[in-house]
Scaffold this motif. Structure first.
Motif: not given
Length: 427
Positions: A341, A373-376, A378-379, A389, A392
């Motif tokens: 991150a 780190y990519d919030a996509e 987890r989504r 992504s 990622y």
């Protein structure tokens, strides 16, 4: 210490050797080669099945006492050897000796055939010379990758078998395994992803069905059984993992020679001509059956102090605890740093690698892939789909290049340059 130590110190270019034969013969051979630093005995095999499985290590040389084989099994197995080979035949009657010798000498990898016994001092010099010549011949070639079958489809000379592992869970190894396998399959390689999770997270996050799964193959441990147990993600073949922890532990405790063992599963897949096999295995020692069936290892760590310690300990476990049982060359151990991150709460890539090197007391494998780190991610998991992504997936490109070759143009037409690796140089 009394006396003189006549052993030759081991060099960094030691010839890797796989020995096969009855136990008494193996002890003599292993001692003779072990005292000579020009050689590194990577494993011993005392049965034909064990020898066939350990060929996945890709030793540069094999020395075989043929007395444990039937003639048909010996010829069939020796054709799968990728390095140079030397065979000692048992006493044979009549024209059986000449027939066996002619059959073996017709195999390209077999450099010499002996009867009853072999002069080890002479053989060692021959082996060193043959391997050095083979190394020179391979310079400039495509490494483990052969000419294309058609358009952008390539095939490997021998199957690449990588286990993705760490001592703890939660590092992102299942997402890494799945995304990596899908990327390699998209490049045109016949790829199999095997989940050994118990219970299996891979099927859940990838949107696959709970059945069929690995238990269906274990009920019919054959190529036909494997075909029936597979599911697909685009062009990637997937074998889903165990439905619960109990079935996973019981199955992974099976001896290597058992029909439903991990080793037999990998062997079955190799016979089905897969170019790349990726095993997403359980953490802790439950991952050992997969590691001991592989010729490559991917360690997925996180950019924290605990992530350094766990990953360094995982590396030491493979290099020290499994020494003598199975060896994976350090050049085939790749490190993935996942979830970077770039904030003050994390270690920098440089700090992480220096701490890992200090922990193991020497050189540590380079960090091949730096995955942000990519919030996509987890989504995507919550929606039961794989992350798409670009940010990622771009982090995994160097790892896919290291396995499948960075000089090839994938089907989507995007070209990739040289690998950017921290802690080492590879192209």
């Amino acid at each position: 210490m009394s006396g003189t130590d006549t052993r030759i110190p081991q060099t960094s270019e030691a010839v890797t050797v796989l020995l096969c034969g009855p136990a008494q013969r193996l002890r003599v051979w292993a001692q003779a080669l072990g005292e000579d630093g020009r050689f590194q005995v990577v494993s011993l095999a005392s049965t034909p099945d064990d020898f066939a499985a350990k060929l996945s290590i890709q030793p540069e040389a094999v020395l075989v006492d043929a007395s444990i084989f039937t003639p048909q099994t010996l010829i069939k197995t020796m054709r799968r050897v990728s390095g140079v080979a030397y065979v000692v035949l048992p006493p044979l009657r009549g024209d059986a000796l000449d027939k066996a010798r002619r059959s073996l000498e017709a195999i390209e990898q077999v450099r010499d055939v002996y009867t009853v016994d072999v002069n080890l001092a002479v053989l060692k010099e021959r082996m060193v010379g043959d391997v050095r010549m083979a190394r020179q011949t391979n310079i400039g070639d495509a490494g483990a990758w052969d000419a294309p079958l058609a358009n952008t489809i390539y095939r490997p000379v021998s199957t690449q078998v990588f286990t993705v592992w760490n001592l703890v869970g939660g590092t992102g190894k299942t997402t890494t395994s799945t995304s990596l396998a899908r990327e390699i399959a998209r490049r045109g390689y016949k790829t199999l992803l095997i989940s050994l999770g118990a219970p299996d997270d891979l099927a859940l996050i990838a949107g696959l069905s709970a059945e069929p799964n690995i238990l269906h193959w274990m009920a019919n441990p054959s190529p036909e059984g494997l075909k029936l147990a597979l599911q697909n993600i685009d062009t990637l073949d997937v074998l889903a993992g165990f439905p619960d922890a109990f079935s996973g532990v019981a199955s992974l405790d099976a001896p290597p020679e058992a029909p439903g063992s991990v080793r037999n599963l990998v062997e079955t897949a190799m016979h089905m001509q897969y170019a790349v096999i990726i095993l997403d295995t359980m953490p802790t020692e439950r991952g050992f059956p997969a590691i001991m069936s592989s010729n490559g290892l991917i360690l997925v760590g996180t950019p924290t102090l605990s992530g350094v310690w766990r990953t360094a300990e995982a590396y030491r476990t493979v290099q020290e605890r499994l020494a003598g049982m199975h060896r994976i060359s350090p050049e085939r151990i790749f490190v993935v740093l996942n979830g970077i991150a770039g904030n003050e709460g994390q270690l920098s890539v440089g700090e992480w690698h220096r701490m890992a090197s200090r922990h193991v007391g020497g050189s540590f494998p380079p960090i091949v892939a730096q995955v942000p780190y990519d919030a996509e991610v987890r989504r995507a998991h919550n929606a039961r789909r794989l992350p798409d992504s670009e940010r990622y997936l771009a982090g995994l490109v160097p790892l896919a290049d290291a396995i499948a070759g960075s000089d090839m143009t994938p089907k989507n037409g995007r070209k990739r340059g040289l690998l950017r690796i921290f802690g080492g140089e590879r192209s």
